[in-house]
Design a protein around this motif. Structure first.
Motif, PDB file in Angstrom:
ATOM      1  N   GLY A  66      39.079  38.128  75.900  1.00 43.83           N
ATOM      2  CA  GLY A  66      40.284  38.925  76.023  1.00 43.83           C
ATOM      3  C   GLY A  66      40.016  40.415  76.070  1.00 43.83           C
ATOM      4  N   VAL A  67      41.092  41.146  76.143  1.00 41.10           N
ATOM      5  CA  VAL A  67      41.002  42.594  76.304  1.00 41.10           C
ATOM      6  C   VAL A  67      40.365  43.265  75.089  1.00 41.10           C
ATOM      7  CG1 VAL A  67      43.332  43.143  75.465  1.00 41.10           C
ATOM      8  CG2 VAL A  67      42.253  44.618  77.154  1.00 41.10           C
ATOM      9  N   GLU A  68      40.628  42.762  73.892  1.00 39.14           N
ATOM     10  CA  GLU A  68      40.030  43.374  72.700  1.00 39.14           C
ATOM     11  C   GLU A  68      38.508  43.251  72.736  1.00 39.14           C
ATOM     12  OE1 GLU A  68      41.689  45.346  70.727  1.00 39.14           O
ATOM     13  OE2 GLU A  68      43.518  44.823  71.825  1.00 39.14           O
ATOM     14  N   VAL A  71      37.097  45.710  75.320  1.00 37.73           N
ATOM     15  CA  VAL A  71      37.018  47.075  74.789  1.00 37.73           C
ATOM     16  C   VAL A  71      35.856  47.203  73.807  1.00 37.73           C
ATOM     17  CG1 VAL A  71      38.227  48.809  73.403  1.00 37.73           C
ATOM     18  CG2 VAL A  71      39.466  47.552  75.176  1.00 37.73           C
ATOM     19  N   GLU A  72      35.676  46.230  72.946  1.00 42.79           N
ATOM     20  CA  GLU A  72      34.579  46.280  71.975  1.00 42.79           C
ATOM     21  C   GLU A  72      33.220  46.273  72.668  1.00 42.79           C
ATOM     22  OE1 GLU A  72      35.147  43.184  69.064  1.00 42.79           O
ATOM     23  OE2 GLU A  72      37.127  43.970  68.531  1.00 42.79           O
ATOM     24  N   ARG A  76      30.451  49.269  72.459  1.00 41.10           N
ATOM     25  CA  ARG A  76      29.054  49.060  72.031  1.00 41.10           C
ATOM     26  C   ARG A  76      28.078  49.594  73.072  1.00 41.10           C
ATOM     27  NH1 ARG A  76      30.919  43.951  70.196  1.00 41.10           N
ATOM     28  NH2 ARG A  76      30.153  42.985  72.089  1.00 41.10           N
ATOM     29  N   ARG A  77      28.354  49.322  74.325  1.00 40.26           N
ATOM     30  CA  ARG A  77      27.440  49.744  75.392  1.00 40.26           C
ATOM     31  C   ARG A  77      27.447  51.255  75.599  1.00 40.26           C
ATOM     32  NH1 ARG A  77      29.039  44.511  78.529  1.00 40.26           N
ATOM     33  NH2 ARG A  77      27.048  43.420  78.433  1.00 40.26           N
ATOM     34  N   VAL A  85      37.585  54.642  73.607  1.00 36.84           N
ATOM     35  CA  VAL A  85      37.093  53.882  74.754  1.00 36.84           C
ATOM     36  C   VAL A  85      38.230  53.152  75.455  1.00 36.84           C
ATOM     37  CG1 VAL A  85      35.661  51.895  75.403  1.00 36.84           C
ATOM     38  CG2 VAL A  85      34.718  53.701  73.989  1.00 36.84           C
ATOM     39  N   ARG A  86      39.192  52.676  74.725  1.00 28.83           N
ATOM     40  CA  ARG A  86      40.334  51.993  75.341  1.00 28.83           C
ATOM     41  C   ARG A  86      40.990  52.902  76.387  1.00 28.83           C
ATOM     42  NH1 ARG A  86      43.340  47.759  74.034  1.00 28.83           N
ATOM     43  NH2 ARG A  86      42.331  47.527  72.027  1.00 28.83           N
TER      44      ARG A  86
END
Length: 120
Positions: A66-68, A71-72, A76-77, A85-86
């Motif tokens: 999913g979208v969460e 974003v995570e 991280r990257r 980041v979102r």
């Protein structure tokens, strides 16, 4: 669209430097590639500036997250904060919308669930 113009769209929207924007783009495209079929990722890559094609060419099976999680993974990257980041991911998708044909952008959207609208 040329690489510089692509990064300028993101920099203008986020306030990031071109170097920071490039890190964000690569992180976002690598994560997007994990979500797309290899054929769709290849199609998208073919319409982007050459510098941004490789992150899409993973050749792996699409993952279902999913979208969460999206974003995570980008956070991280890119070593960014999830909240920032979102918003920054939105800028990458804005640049993608300008860089590729409307049909190709629609094809990418068709591979993402509706919940992704919050970052698009």
């Amino acid at each position: 669209m040329k690489e510089h113009d692509f990064l300028s769209v993101i920099s203008d929207e986020t306030g990031l430097s071109h170097e920071e924007a490039e890190i964000l783009v690569v992180a976002t495209l690598e994560t997007l590639a994990e979500r797309l079929t290899p054929d769709e990722a290849d199609d998208l890559a073919s319409e982007l500036p050459e510098a941004f094609r490789e992150p899409l060419l993973t050749g792996g099976s699409p993952e279902d997250f999913g979208v969460e999680e999206f974003v995570e993974r980008v956070a991280r990257r890119s070593t960014g904060d999830v909240v920032d980041v979102r918003e920054d991911i939105h800028a990458v998708f804005s640049a993608l919308r300008l860089a590729v044909t409307p049909g190709e952008f629609d094809d990418v959207l068709a591979h993402l669930p509706g919940e992704y609208a919050q970052i698009l």
